[in-house]
Design a protein around this motif. Sequence first.
Motif, PDB file in Angstrom:
ATOM      1  N   ASP A  59       0.810  -1.213   0.000  1.00  0.00           N
ATOM      2  CA  ASP A  59       0.000   0.000   0.000  1.00  0.00           C
ATOM      3  C   ASP A  59       0.842   1.261   0.000  1.00  0.00           C
ATOM      4  N   ASN A  60       0.169   2.388  -0.114  1.00  0.00           N
ATOM      5  CA  ASN A  60       0.861   3.672  -0.038  1.00  0.00           C
ATOM      6  C   ASN A  60       1.541   3.799   1.312  1.00  0.00           C
ATOM      7  N   GLY A  61       2.782   4.278   1.278  1.00  0.00           N
ATOM      8  CA  GLY A  61       3.504   4.479   2.526  1.00  0.00           C
ATOM      9  C   GLY A  61       4.076   3.213   3.124  1.00  0.00           C
ATOM     10  N   ALA A  62       4.019   2.100   2.381  1.00  0.00           N
ATOM     11  CA  ALA A  62       4.530   0.841   2.912  1.00  0.00           C
ATOM     12  C   ALA A  62       6.052   0.836   3.016  1.00  0.00           C
ATOM     13  N   LEU A 239       5.212  -5.642   0.964  1.00  0.00           N
ATOM     14  CA  LEU A 239       5.614  -4.804   2.084  1.00  0.00           C
ATOM     15  C   LEU A 239       4.373  -4.236   2.754  1.00  0.00           C
ATOM     16  N   ASN A 240       4.458  -4.112   4.074  1.00  0.00           N
ATOM     17  CA  ASN A 240       3.381  -3.456   4.801  1.00  0.00           C
ATOM     18  C   ASN A 240       3.980  -2.749   6.004  1.00  0.00           C
ATOM     19  N   ARG A 241       3.771  -1.456   6.084  1.00  0.00           N
ATOM     20  CA  ARG A 241       4.260  -0.645   7.183  1.00  0.00           C
ATOM     21  C   ARG A 241       5.715  -0.943   7.529  1.00  0.00           C
ATOM     22  N   LEU A 261      -3.161  -9.693   0.034  1.00  0.00           N
ATOM     23  CA  LEU A 261      -1.944  -9.371   0.775  1.00  0.00           C
ATOM     24  C   LEU A 261      -1.525  -7.924   0.563  1.00  0.00           C
ATOM     25  N   MET A 262      -1.622  -7.484  -0.690  1.00  0.00           N
ATOM     26  CA  MET A 262      -1.202  -6.118  -1.029  1.00  0.00           C
ATOM     27  C   MET A 262      -1.983  -5.085  -0.248  1.00  0.00           C
ATOM     28  N   ALA A 263      -3.246  -5.374  -0.013  1.00  0.00           N
ATOM     29  CA  ALA A 263      -4.082  -4.424   0.716  1.00  0.00           C
ATOM     30  C   ALA A 263      -3.825  -4.540   2.210  1.00  0.00           C
ATOM     31  N   GLY A 264      -2.736  -5.188   2.575  1.00  0.00           N
ATOM     32  CA  GLY A 264      -2.405  -5.321   3.984  1.00  0.00           C
ATOM     33  C   GLY A 264      -3.295  -6.350   4.658  1.00  0.00           C
ATOM     34  N   GLY A 265      -3.823  -7.302   3.876  1.00  0.00           N
ATOM     35  CA  GLY A 265      -4.628  -8.387   4.428  1.00  0.00           C
ATOM     36  C   GLY A 265      -6.019  -7.945   4.826  1.00  0.00           C
TER      37      GLY A 265
END
Lengths: 279, 381
Positions: A59-62, A239-241, A261-265
């Motif tokens: 996501d954005n900012g990941a 990637l996430n956060r 997964l891309m949407a942070g699950g």
Amino acid sequence: MNHIANSMGMHRAHEPTLPARGTPIIEITDLRKEFGQVIALAGVSLTVRAGEVLCLLGDNGAGKSTLIKTLSGVHAPTTGAFMVDGEPARFRGPRDAQNAGIATVFQDLAMIPLMSITRNFFMGREPTKGMFPFRWVDYTACSTVTHDQMKKIGIDVRDPDQAVGTLSGGERQCVAIARAVYFGARVLILDEPTSALGVAQTSMVLKYISQVRAEGLAVIFITHNVRHAYAVGDAFTVLNRGKTLGTFRKNEIDMEQLQTLMAGGREMQSLSDELGGMV
Amino acid sequence: MSIDTTSGPLPGRSSPESPVSRDERLQTTGFLVRLMRRPELGAIGGLIIVGIFFLFTANSAMFTLNGGLTIMNPSAQLGIMAVAVSLLMIGGEFDLSIGSMVAFAGLVFGIFLLEWHFPLIIAVAATLVVAALVGAINGAVVQATRLPSFIVTLAFFFILRGLSLVGLKIVTGGTTQLRGFTEATADSVFTPLFSGFAFSGLFRRLADLGLIELLPDGTPAAPGIPIAVVWFVFFTALATWCLLKTKVGNWIFASGGDARAARNSGVPVDRVKMGLFILTACSAAFVGILTVMDAGSTDAMRGLQKEFQAVIAAVIGGCLLTGGYGSALGAFFGSIIFGIVSIGLSYTTFDSDWFQVFLGVMLLIAVIFNNHLRRKVTGER
Ligand SMILES: Nc1ncnc2c1ncn2[C@@H]1O[C@H](COP(=O)(O)OP(=O)(O)OP(=O)(O)O)[C@@H](O)[C@H]1O
Ligand SMILES: [Mg+2]
């Protein structure tokens, strides 16, 4: 490798000296990057292999851009191991990364609006002729290269001497991509290269990525579009956060799982339903 | 003309069977568009307008060879600095300390030559080294603090002027003038490089052929080309070649256009800017040396307001205040406009103090014109 390159009509600044397919070129372990209080990368590990496309998703900012900027020598990692060809790498700046054969299309493109397309294309990597101190740059030849490379990507540049500021956003992106492909000797990094591109140019860029992989280069491809990622990727790192949610080979994951997964699950399904299944 | 292997050959060019492919729309970039794209266009236009103005108002003596050379000498003294300033401005920085540097270099040169009795050429070299150091300090402070160079060099504007005053008083025991340069350099073989006239033999021959008027005592009315003018033309040509034809030239445009983008593309931005600060300081010191040799003395008030005049000449020549765009050739013409106006008024019936008014108006027109031009060139909306 050479005959493949020629048959596909790829011309590059340097004939790359590439390791065997599958050999790790870049390896990072537990890489952290902090900007003061902000932790942009909280321990990321990944391996970039010759002849493979690694898609970097999230996501954005990941932290995707921060990660590839570190690989491109823009940022120095706060902690963590960073190996190129099995040797610890310490890039003092983007120039060092370039000399290691890493070419990057940055998200902000790194173009100078007031300068001509040709001058932007060769910026920092101007080929010189003649002897010191009379070394000079043959800009006529450079313009020809620029024009030809742009034509290959599907943009017919009216005049390579025109300022980049007069180009459309997509045309500008194409200049950056053509430049990176032309100079990318071993590793090509693309940070959302298709975000402003039309249909024809986007498929051209995806085709480019396949060609570059066929030549044996390693590619890191950042995108928000699962379809594009799945079309060209060999491996996917999400990637996430600032952390990796995992790296998956293409045969280990399908497009839908990847999207989730891309949407942070998060519950993509419910969102998708709300919008009538259009996402 | 071998291709440098470190930078890589250009594929598709070296082989004769690959024809130069050209977009058919390429040819439509007409002469006018190309001309409009030249940053020095405004300066050439300004030069023509100013020329026409004086053609109608000034005494015809202004348009003789001698009159022309009288204009060119102050143009050159300003222009050597303005050319360096144009490079610095294209690189995205300012240097307001160069006027003070002219005086400071005069003092340093005086100490080396008159106090320590260095040979001329060594004194010149040592003065340039000192100037380069000051330029490097300017650059280092700007880069370390990330403050605008405008404010950092404004500090050195005062520091160097103050040092020149104090230093001269110490050296001379109370006055702010130092004399004796002419005597000290009279028998150096290098003196003709820094003072007097070049091509005087040629001018003598032209006078013998009747092409140059003779003074009543039989010498030519124009003894030759002032040496500063020769240097001015040489530096302009060198700077123009550098900007348009070399790698460093591209790096200067890139550093001033967008330092971050340039850095990310592999341009050594800090090194480029440091080099430009050093170059600018050295150009001012060089002008300091030329004026000292010309006058035979140095004065703590030398170079007053030259920093502003150099910036104005560069801006008239097409440099943007925001960097990334401009021309050394433009600064050349800008400086000549300057010389014409400052000297030319004395050939007219106007009061010479109109000079300042003229200057301000020229600057305003140039800035407005350049701004408009830039929008056109870059398609900025
Ligand atoms: N120079 C910086 N200083 C401070 N914080 C930064 C800096 N660069 C990035 N960050 C922070 O690090 C985080 C990751 O940013 P990054 O640009 O890598 O995200 P991204 O994954 O590329 O996002 P996007 O998909 O929107 O491009 C963000 O929260 C951002 O605010
Ligand atoms: Mg990003």
